[in-house]
Scaffold this motif. Sequence first.
Motif, PDB file in Angstrom:
ATOM      1  N   GLU A 138    -113.545 -30.526 -34.221  1.00 35.20           N
ATOM      2  CA  GLU A 138    -114.040 -30.245 -32.884  1.00 35.20           C
ATOM      3  C   GLU A 138    -113.735 -28.781 -32.645  1.00 35.20           C
ATOM      4  O   GLU A 138    -112.926 -28.211 -33.373  1.00 35.20           O
ATOM      5  CB  GLU A 138    -113.288 -31.112 -31.851  1.00 35.20           C
ATOM      6  N   PRO A 139    -114.359 -28.154 -31.652  1.00 40.67           N
ATOM      7  CA  PRO A 139    -113.973 -26.773 -31.369  1.00 40.67           C
ATOM      8  C   PRO A 139    -112.464 -26.725 -31.135  1.00 40.67           C
ATOM      9  O   PRO A 139    -111.930 -27.541 -30.388  1.00 40.67           O
ATOM     10  CB  PRO A 139    -114.744 -26.443 -30.090  1.00 40.67           C
ATOM     11  N   GLU A 140    -111.772 -25.868 -31.811  1.00 41.37           N
ATOM     12  CA  GLU A 140    -110.332 -25.649 -31.636  1.00 41.37           C
ATOM     13  C   GLU A 140    -109.418 -26.654 -32.314  1.00 41.37           C
ATOM     14  O   GLU A 140    -108.214 -26.543 -32.191  1.00 41.37           O
ATOM     15  CB  GLU A 140    -109.960 -25.578 -30.144  1.00 41.37           C
ATOM     16  N   ARG A 141    -109.955 -27.638 -33.022  1.00 38.56           N
ATOM     17  CA  ARG A 141    -109.030 -28.537 -33.721  1.00 38.56           C
ATOM     18  C   ARG A 141    -109.701 -29.294 -34.870  1.00 38.56           C
ATOM     19  O   ARG A 141    -110.893 -29.560 -34.828  1.00 38.56           O
ATOM     20  CB  ARG A 141    -108.333 -29.492 -32.756  1.00 38.56           C
ATOM     21  N   VAL A 142    -108.880 -29.639 -35.877  1.00 42.55           N
ATOM     22  CA  VAL A 142    -109.393 -30.388 -37.032  1.00 42.55           C
ATOM     23  C   VAL A 142    -108.412 -31.481 -37.455  1.00 42.55           C
ATOM     24  O   VAL A 142    -107.210 -31.383 -37.233  1.00 42.55           O
ATOM     25  CB  VAL A 142    -109.623 -29.490 -38.281  1.00 42.55           C
ATOM     26  N   VAL A 143    -108.973 -32.513 -38.096  1.00 40.66           N
ATOM     27  CA  VAL A 143    -108.183 -33.547 -38.764  1.00 40.66           C
ATOM     28  C   VAL A 143    -108.371 -33.341 -40.265  1.00 40.66           C
ATOM     29  O   VAL A 143    -109.495 -33.131 -40.725  1.00 40.66           O
ATOM     30  CB  VAL A 143    -108.660 -34.969 -38.376  1.00 40.66           C
ATOM     31  N   LEU A 144    -107.265 -33.379 -41.019  1.00 39.41           N
ATOM     32  CA  LEU A 144    -107.314 -33.161 -42.463  1.00 39.41           C
ATOM     33  C   LEU A 144    -106.949 -34.445 -43.208  1.00 39.41           C
ATOM     34  O   LEU A 144    -106.251 -35.308 -42.658  1.00 39.41           O
ATOM     35  CB  LEU A 144    -106.315 -32.063 -42.853  1.00 39.41           C
ATOM     36  N   ASP A 145    -107.419 -34.537 -44.483  1.00 43.27           N
ATOM     37  CA  ASP A 145    -107.085 -35.748 -45.255  1.00 43.27           C
ATOM     38  C   ASP A 145    -105.616 -35.744 -45.676  1.00 43.27           C
ATOM     39  O   ASP A 145    -105.028 -36.804 -45.895  1.00 43.27           O
ATOM     40  CB  ASP A 145    -108.005 -35.901 -46.476  1.00 43.27           C
ATOM     41  N   ARG A 146    -105.004 -34.569 -45.773  1.00 39.41           N
ATOM     42  CA  ARG A 146    -103.571 -34.480 -46.018  1.00 39.41           C
ATOM     43  C   ARG A 146    -103.052 -33.175 -45.449  1.00 39.41           C
ATOM     44  O   ARG A 146    -103.781 -32.184 -45.385  1.00 39.41           O
ATOM     45  CB  ARG A 146    -103.246 -34.604 -47.518  1.00 39.41           C
ATOM     46  N   SER A 147    -101.798 -33.174 -45.042  1.00 35.91           N
ATOM     47  CA  SER A 147    -101.246 -31.966 -44.429  1.00 35.91           C
ATOM     48  C   SER A 147     -99.735 -31.957 -44.547  1.00 35.91           C
ATOM     49  O   SER A 147     -99.071 -32.954 -44.266  1.00 35.91           O
ATOM     50  CB  SER A 147    -101.626 -31.913 -42.949  1.00 35.91           C
ATOM     51  N   ALA A 148     -99.201 -30.815 -44.965  1.00 31.09           N
ATOM     52  CA  ALA A 148     -97.747 -30.654 -45.060  1.00 31.09           C
ATOM     53  C   ALA A 148     -97.135 -30.269 -43.722  1.00 31.09           C
ATOM     54  O   ALA A 148     -95.917 -30.123 -43.624  1.00 31.09           O
ATOM     55  CB  ALA A 148     -97.408 -29.590 -46.105  1.00 31.09           C
ATOM     56  N   LEU A 164    -114.940 -21.883 -34.191  1.00 32.25           N
ATOM     57  CA  LEU A 164    -115.071 -22.430 -35.543  1.00 32.25           C
ATOM     58  C   LEU A 164    -115.289 -23.919 -35.507  1.00 32.25           C
ATOM     59  O   LEU A 164    -114.681 -24.621 -34.705  1.00 32.25           O
ATOM     60  CB  LEU A 164    -113.768 -22.192 -36.319  1.00 32.25           C
ATOM     61  N   GLU A 165    -116.157 -24.412 -36.385  1.00 36.57           N
ATOM     62  CA  GLU A 165    -116.149 -25.856 -36.635  1.00 36.57           C
ATOM     63  C   GLU A 165    -116.043 -26.027 -38.132  1.00 36.57           C
ATOM     64  O   GLU A 165    -117.024 -25.853 -38.853  1.00 36.57           O
ATOM     65  CB  GLU A 165    -117.353 -26.553 -36.016  1.00 36.57           C
ATOM     66  N   LEU A 166    -114.852 -26.323 -38.587  1.00 36.87           N
ATOM     67  CA  LEU A 166    -114.582 -26.361 -40.024  1.00 36.87           C
ATOM     68  C   LEU A 166    -115.108 -27.646 -40.650  1.00 36.87           C
ATOM     69  O   LEU A 166    -115.192 -28.686 -39.995  1.00 36.87           O
ATOM     70  CB  LEU A 166    -113.079 -26.262 -40.279  1.00 36.87           C
ATOM     71  N   ALA A 167    -115.439 -27.540 -41.939  1.00 29.80           N
ATOM     72  CA  ALA A 167    -115.868 -28.704 -42.709  1.00 29.80           C
ATOM     73  C   ALA A 167    -115.525 -28.464 -44.172  1.00 29.80           C
ATOM     74  O   ALA A 167    -115.303 -27.322 -44.582  1.00 29.80           O
ATOM     75  CB  ALA A 167    -117.379 -28.909 -42.552  1.00 29.80           C
ATOM     76  N   GLY A 168    -115.449 -29.549 -44.928  1.00 26.57           N
ATOM     77  CA  GLY A 168    -115.274 -29.438 -46.375  1.00 26.57           C
ATOM     78  C   GLY A 168    -113.869 -29.054 -46.789  1.00 26.57           C
ATOM     79  O   GLY A 168    -112.908 -29.246 -46.046  1.00 26.57           O
ATOM     80  N   HIS A 175    -104.860 -30.637 -35.964  1.00 24.86           N
ATOM     81  CA  HIS A 175    -104.316 -29.290 -36.128  1.00 24.86           C
ATOM     82  C   HIS A 175    -105.050 -28.393 -35.138  1.00 24.86           C
ATOM     83  O   HIS A 175    -106.281 -28.292 -35.182  1.00 24.86           O
ATOM     84  CB  HIS A 175    -104.519 -28.802 -37.554  1.00 24.86           C
ATOM     85  N   VAL A 176    -104.305 -27.758 -34.258  1.00 24.16           N
ATOM     86  CA  VAL A 176    -104.913 -26.940 -33.210  1.00 24.16           C
ATOM     87  C   VAL A 176    -105.144 -25.525 -33.744  1.00 24.16           C
ATOM     88  O   VAL A 176    -104.225 -24.898 -34.281  1.00 24.16           O
ATOM     89  CB  VAL A 176    -103.998 -26.897 -31.963  1.00 24.16           C
ATOM     90  N   LEU A 177    -106.383 -25.038 -33.608  1.00 23.59           N
ATOM     91  CA  LEU A 177    -106.770 -23.751 -34.185  1.00 23.59           C
ATOM     92  C   LEU A 177    -106.782 -22.645 -33.125  1.00 23.59           C
ATOM     93  O   LEU A 177    -107.056 -22.903 -31.949  1.00 23.59           O
ATOM     94  CB  LEU A 177    -108.170 -23.863 -34.813  1.00 23.59           C
ATOM     95  N   THR A 195    -101.995 -23.163 -34.451  1.00 21.69           N
ATOM     96  CA  THR A 195    -100.977 -22.856 -33.438  1.00 21.69           C
ATOM     97  C   THR A 195    -100.139 -24.068 -33.053  1.00 21.69           C
ATOM     98  O   THR A 195     -99.132 -23.931 -32.371  1.00 21.69           O
ATOM     99  CB  THR A 195    -101.642 -22.293 -32.173  1.00 21.69           C
ATOM    100  N   GLY A 196    -100.563 -25.254 -33.487  1.00 24.19           N
ATOM    101  CA  GLY A 196     -99.797 -26.435 -33.125  1.00 24.19           C
ATOM    102  C   GLY A 196    -100.402 -27.683 -33.726  1.00 24.19           C
ATOM    103  O   GLY A 196    -101.447 -27.626 -34.392  1.00 24.19           O
ATOM    104  N   VAL A 197     -99.732 -28.793 -33.496  1.00 21.71           N
ATOM    105  CA  VAL A 197    -100.200 -30.088 -33.993  1.00 21.71           C
ATOM    106  C   VAL A 197    -100.129 -31.061 -32.818  1.00 21.71           C
ATOM    107  O   VAL A 197     -99.137 -31.089 -32.095  1.00 21.71           O
ATOM    108  CB  VAL A 197     -99.304 -30.593 -35.144  1.00 21.71           C
ATOM    109  N   GLU A 198    -101.210 -31.812 -32.644  1.00 24.40           N
ATOM    110  CA  GLU A 198    -101.244 -32.814 -31.573  1.00 24.40           C
ATOM    111  C   GLU A 198    -101.553 -34.167 -32.185  1.00 24.40           C
ATOM    112  O   GLU A 198    -102.505 -34.284 -32.959  1.00 24.40           O
ATOM    113  CB  GLU A 198    -102.377 -32.518 -30.581  1.00 24.40           C
ATOM    114  N   THR A 199    -100.756 -35.163 -31.842  1.00 22.23           N
ATOM    115  CA  THR A 199    -101.044 -36.509 -32.327  1.00 22.23           C
ATOM    116  C   THR A 199    -101.620 -37.319 -31.170  1.00 22.23           C
ATOM    117  O   THR A 199    -100.961 -37.509 -30.154  1.00 22.23           O
ATOM    118  CB  THR A 199     -99.775 -37.167 -32.890  1.00 22.23           C
ATOM    119  N   VAL A 200    -102.876 -37.740 -31.335  1.00 25.26           N
ATOM    120  CA  VAL A 200    -103.560 -38.487 -30.271  1.00 25.26           C
ATOM    121  C   VAL A 200    -103.989 -39.835 -30.842  1.00 25.26           C
ATOM    122  O   VAL A 200    -104.823 -39.891 -31.744  1.00 25.26           O
ATOM    123  CB  VAL A 200    -104.798 -37.715 -29.754  1.00 25.26           C
ATOM    124  N   GLY A 201    -103.387 -40.896 -30.331  1.00 25.04           N
ATOM    125  CA  GLY A 201    -103.738 -42.239 -30.809  1.00 25.04           C
ATOM    126  C   GLY A 201    -103.534 -42.394 -32.306  1.00 25.04           C
ATOM    127  O   GLY A 201    -104.353 -43.014 -32.985  1.00 25.04           O
TER     128      GLY A 201
END
Length: 238
Positions: A23-33, A76-80, A69-71, A58-64
Amino acid sequence: MAVYLCHEQPDLHEHEATVLDAEPERVVLDRSAFHPGGGGQVCDTGWIDHAGGTVAVTGVETVGGVVWHVLADDSLELAGPVVVRVDHERRSRVAQLHTDSHVLNALVYERFPGTLVTGAQVNDDGTGRMDFDLSEIDNDVLRGLDAGVNEVIRSGIEVRSVYVDAGDAGTVAGLVRSLSVAPPPTPDGRLRIIDIDGIDRQACGGTHLSNTGASRPFRITKVESKGKRNRRIRFSLD
Ligand SMILES: [Zn+2]
Protein backbone atom coordinates in the motif's frame (compact mmCIF):
# COMPACT_ATOMS: atom_id res chain seq x y z
CA MET A 1 3.82 -14.65 19.87
CA ALA A 2 5.32 -15.85 16.64
CA VAL A 3 8.88 -17.10 16.39
CA TYR A 4 10.60 -14.27 14.54
CA LEU A 5 13.36 -14.67 11.97
CA CYS A 6 15.50 -12.41 14.19
CA HIS A 7 15.05 -14.98 17.00
CA GLU A 8 16.23 -17.83 14.78
CA GLN A 9 19.05 -15.88 13.13
CA PRO A 10 20.03 -12.99 15.41
CA ASP A 11 23.04 -12.05 13.24
CA LEU A 12 21.07 -11.84 10.00
CA HIS A 13 20.95 -8.16 9.03
CA GLU A 14 20.51 -8.41 5.27
CA HIS A 15 18.52 -10.85 3.15
CA GLU A 16 16.35 -11.22 0.06
CA ALA A 17 12.57 -11.16 0.35
CA THR A 18 9.45 -10.88 -1.78
CA VAL A 19 6.74 -8.26 -1.42
CA LEU A 20 3.44 -9.98 -0.61
CA ASP A 21 1.24 -6.93 -0.22
CA ALA A 22 1.79 -3.23 -0.76
CA GLU A 23 0.00 0.00 0.00
CA PRO A 24 1.29 3.56 -0.22
CA GLU A 25 3.80 3.88 2.64
CA ARG A 26 3.85 0.24 3.72
CA VAL A 27 4.59 -3.32 2.59
CA VAL A 28 4.21 -6.91 3.79
CA LEU A 29 7.16 -9.21 3.05
CA ASP A 30 7.37 -13.01 2.83
CA ARG A 31 10.23 -12.91 5.35
CA SER A 32 11.87 -10.21 7.41
CA ALA A 33 14.67 -9.98 9.96
CA PHE A 34 13.07 -6.86 11.43
CA HIS A 35 12.04 -7.14 15.07
CA PRO A 36 8.51 -5.74 15.26
CA GLY A 37 8.99 -4.30 18.75
CA GLY A 38 7.04 -5.20 21.85
CA GLY A 39 7.58 -5.91 25.53
CA GLY A 40 8.89 -2.38 25.95
CA GLN A 41 11.43 -2.65 23.16
CA VAL A 42 11.31 -0.40 20.09
CA CYS A 43 11.10 -2.08 16.66
CA ASP A 44 13.97 -2.30 14.20
CA THR A 45 14.34 0.20 11.39
CA GLY A 46 16.43 -0.05 8.22
CA TRP A 47 16.11 -0.05 4.46
CA ILE A 48 14.59 -1.93 1.54
CA ASP A 49 16.54 -2.03 -1.72
CA HIS A 50 14.14 -2.38 -4.66
CA ALA A 51 14.33 -2.24 -8.46
CA GLY A 52 14.08 1.56 -8.43
CA GLY A 53 16.43 2.35 -5.54
CA THR A 54 16.42 2.28 -1.76
CA VAL A 55 13.69 3.31 0.66
CA ALA A 56 14.04 3.72 4.42
CA VAL A 57 11.89 1.60 6.71
CA THR A 58 10.89 3.87 9.59
CA GLY A 59 8.94 1.37 11.64
CA VAL A 60 6.98 -1.85 11.86
CA GLU A 61 3.26 -2.11 12.53
CA THR A 62 1.46 -5.33 13.34
CA VAL A 63 -2.21 -5.16 12.37
CA GLY A 64 -4.34 -8.25 12.94
CA GLY A 65 -1.26 -10.47 12.93
CA VAL A 66 0.03 -8.98 9.65
CA VAL A 67 3.44 -7.30 9.89
CA TRP A 68 3.68 -4.09 7.85
CA HIS A 69 6.99 -2.35 7.18
CA VAL A 70 6.39 1.39 7.18
CA LEU A 71 8.20 3.22 4.37
CA ALA A 72 9.57 6.77 4.34
CA ASP A 73 8.20 7.36 0.82
CA ASP A 74 4.43 7.40 0.19
CA SER A 75 4.77 7.52 -3.60
CA LEU A 76 6.19 3.99 -3.87
CA GLU A 77 4.21 0.85 -4.40
CA LEU A 78 6.72 -1.96 -4.17
CA ALA A 79 6.34 -5.38 -5.76
CA GLY A 80 8.44 -8.45 -6.45
CA PRO A 81 11.88 -9.22 -5.06
CA VAL A 82 13.64 -6.81 -2.70
CA VAL A 83 16.61 -6.81 -0.33
CA VAL A 84 15.90 -6.11 3.32
CA ARG A 85 18.56 -4.43 5.47
CA VAL A 86 18.25 -3.94 9.23
CA ASP A 87 19.91 -0.90 10.79
CA HIS A 88 22.62 -2.85 12.55
CA GLU A 89 23.81 -0.02 14.81
CA ARG A 90 20.36 0.71 16.12
CA ARG A 91 19.70 -3.02 16.65
CA SER A 92 22.99 -3.29 18.54
CA ARG A 93 22.25 -0.31 20.82
CA VAL A 94 18.85 -1.72 21.68
CA ALA A 95 20.24 -5.24 22.21
CA GLN A 96 22.98 -3.96 24.51
CA LEU A 97 20.62 -1.99 26.69
CA HIS A 98 17.99 -4.72 26.65
CA THR A 99 20.52 -7.34 27.76
CA ASP A 100 21.82 -4.99 30.45
CA SER A 101 18.26 -4.47 31.67
CA HIS A 102 17.94 -8.23 32.25
CA VAL A 103 21.07 -8.11 34.39
CA LEU A 104 19.73 -5.13 36.32
CA ASN A 105 16.47 -6.98 36.82
CA ALA A 106 18.39 -10.01 38.13
CA LEU A 107 20.33 -7.87 40.61
CA VAL A 108 17.14 -6.24 41.89
CA TYR A 109 15.50 -9.66 42.15
CA GLU A 110 18.48 -11.13 44.01
CA ARG A 111 18.64 -8.25 46.45
CA PHE A 112 14.88 -7.94 46.96
CA PRO A 113 13.49 -11.44 46.30
CA GLY A 114 10.13 -11.66 44.57
CA THR A 115 10.27 -8.15 43.12
CA LEU A 116 8.16 -7.82 40.01
CA VAL A 117 8.80 -5.63 37.01
CA THR A 118 5.81 -3.39 36.35
CA GLY A 119 7.09 -1.79 33.16
CA ALA A 120 10.11 -1.54 30.91
CA GLN A 121 11.18 0.49 27.95
CA VAL A 122 14.27 0.32 25.74
CA ASN A 123 14.68 3.20 23.29
CA ASP A 124 16.78 3.49 20.15
CA ASP A 125 18.91 6.34 21.54
CA GLY A 126 20.72 4.24 24.13
CA THR A 127 18.41 5.07 27.03
CA GLY A 128 15.78 3.05 28.84
CA ARG A 129 13.92 2.52 32.07
CA MET A 130 12.56 -0.24 34.25
CA ASP A 131 9.80 0.06 36.82
CA PHE A 132 9.76 -2.20 39.85
CA ASP A 133 7.14 -2.89 42.46
CA LEU A 134 9.35 -2.01 45.41
CA SER A 135 8.33 -0.12 48.50
CA GLU A 136 10.46 1.24 51.35
CA ILE A 137 13.78 0.87 49.57
CA ASP A 138 16.34 3.65 49.69
CA ASN A 139 16.72 5.00 46.15
CA ASP A 140 20.50 5.28 46.69
CA VAL A 141 20.70 1.49 47.02
CA LEU A 142 19.05 1.13 43.61
CA ARG A 143 21.25 3.84 42.13
CA GLY A 144 24.36 1.86 43.04
CA LEU A 145 23.29 -1.27 41.18
CA ASP A 146 24.99 -0.21 37.95
CA ALA A 147 28.33 -1.31 39.42
CA GLY A 148 27.00 -4.88 39.50
CA VAL A 149 25.72 -4.63 35.91
CA ASN A 150 29.14 -3.41 34.75
CA GLU A 151 30.80 -6.30 36.54
CA VAL A 152 28.66 -8.74 34.53
CA ILE A 153 29.51 -6.84 31.31
CA ARG A 154 33.23 -7.07 32.13
CA SER A 155 32.93 -10.79 32.89
CA GLY A 156 31.68 -11.57 29.38
CA ILE A 157 28.85 -13.97 30.26
CA GLU A 158 27.18 -16.04 27.52
CA VAL A 159 23.55 -15.21 26.65
CA ARG A 160 21.42 -17.94 25.07
CA SER A 161 17.80 -18.20 24.03
CA VAL A 162 16.03 -21.47 24.76
CA TYR A 163 12.43 -22.63 24.56
CA VAL A 164 10.53 -24.27 27.39
CA ASP A 165 7.02 -25.64 27.62
CA ALA A 166 4.79 -22.75 28.70
CA GLY A 167 2.96 -25.04 31.12
CA ASP A 168 6.20 -25.78 32.98
CA ALA A 169 7.35 -22.15 33.00
CA GLY A 170 4.70 -21.14 35.50
CA THR A 171 6.12 -23.51 38.07
CA VAL A 172 9.68 -22.16 37.91
CA ALA A 173 10.00 -19.28 40.36
CA GLY A 174 11.29 -16.09 38.85
CA LEU A 175 11.03 -17.17 35.22
CA VAL A 176 8.09 -14.98 34.44
CA ARG A 177 8.91 -11.99 36.55
CA SER A 178 7.14 -9.25 34.78
CA LEU A 179 3.62 -8.00 35.37
CA SER A 180 3.29 -6.31 32.03
CA VAL A 181 6.04 -7.22 29.57
CA ALA A 182 6.12 -11.03 29.56
CA PRO A 183 5.56 -12.45 26.09
CA PRO A 184 2.70 -14.83 25.36
CA PRO A 185 3.65 -18.40 24.37
CA THR A 186 4.26 -19.39 20.75
CA PRO A 187 1.33 -20.99 18.87
CA ASP A 188 2.68 -24.45 19.79
CA GLY A 189 2.78 -23.59 23.51
CA ARG A 190 6.43 -22.79 24.07
CA LEU A 191 7.94 -19.85 25.90
CA ARG A 192 11.18 -18.21 24.81
CA ILE A 193 13.64 -17.90 27.68
CA ILE A 194 16.69 -15.66 27.68
CA ASP A 195 19.39 -17.34 29.77
CA ILE A 196 22.33 -15.21 30.91
CA ASP A 197 24.49 -18.00 32.25
CA GLY A 198 24.31 -18.12 36.04
CA ILE A 199 22.85 -14.60 36.25
CA ASP A 200 19.32 -14.48 34.90
CA ARG A 201 16.72 -16.63 33.20
CA GLN A 202 13.47 -15.13 32.11
CA ALA A 203 10.83 -15.14 29.41
CA CYS A 204 11.39 -12.49 26.76
CA GLY A 205 10.70 -11.93 23.07
CA GLY A 206 13.19 -9.12 22.41
CA THR A 207 16.62 -8.86 20.82
CA HIS A 208 19.69 -9.45 22.99
CA LEU A 209 23.46 -9.78 22.79
CA SER A 210 25.01 -13.26 22.63
CA ASN A 211 27.55 -12.25 25.27
CA THR A 212 27.31 -9.54 27.95
CA GLY A 213 30.87 -8.50 27.09
CA ALA A 214 29.59 -6.90 23.88
CA SER A 215 27.83 -4.13 25.83
CA ARG A 216 29.24 -0.71 26.39
CA PRO A 217 29.35 0.30 30.08
CA PHE A 218 25.97 0.80 31.73
CA ARG A 219 24.94 3.73 33.87
CA ILE A 220 21.91 4.34 36.08
CA THR A 221 21.04 7.97 35.49
CA LYS A 222 18.08 8.43 37.83
CA VAL A 223 15.86 6.63 40.32
CA GLU A 224 12.37 8.01 40.82
CA SER A 225 9.50 7.05 43.05
CA LYS A 226 6.34 6.63 41.01
CA GLY A 227 3.42 6.36 43.37
CA LYS A 228 3.48 4.44 46.62
CA ARG A 229 5.11 1.24 45.45
CA ASN A 230 6.72 1.84 42.08
CA ARG A 231 10.34 2.77 41.56
CA ARG A 232 11.50 3.88 38.13
CA ILE A 233 15.16 3.27 37.31
CA ARG A 234 16.40 5.24 34.29
CA PHE A 235 19.59 4.11 32.61
CA SER A 236 21.77 4.56 29.56
CA LEU A 237 24.79 3.22 27.77
CA ASP A 238 27.88 5.18 28.71
ZN1 LIG B 1 14.74 -9.41 26.92
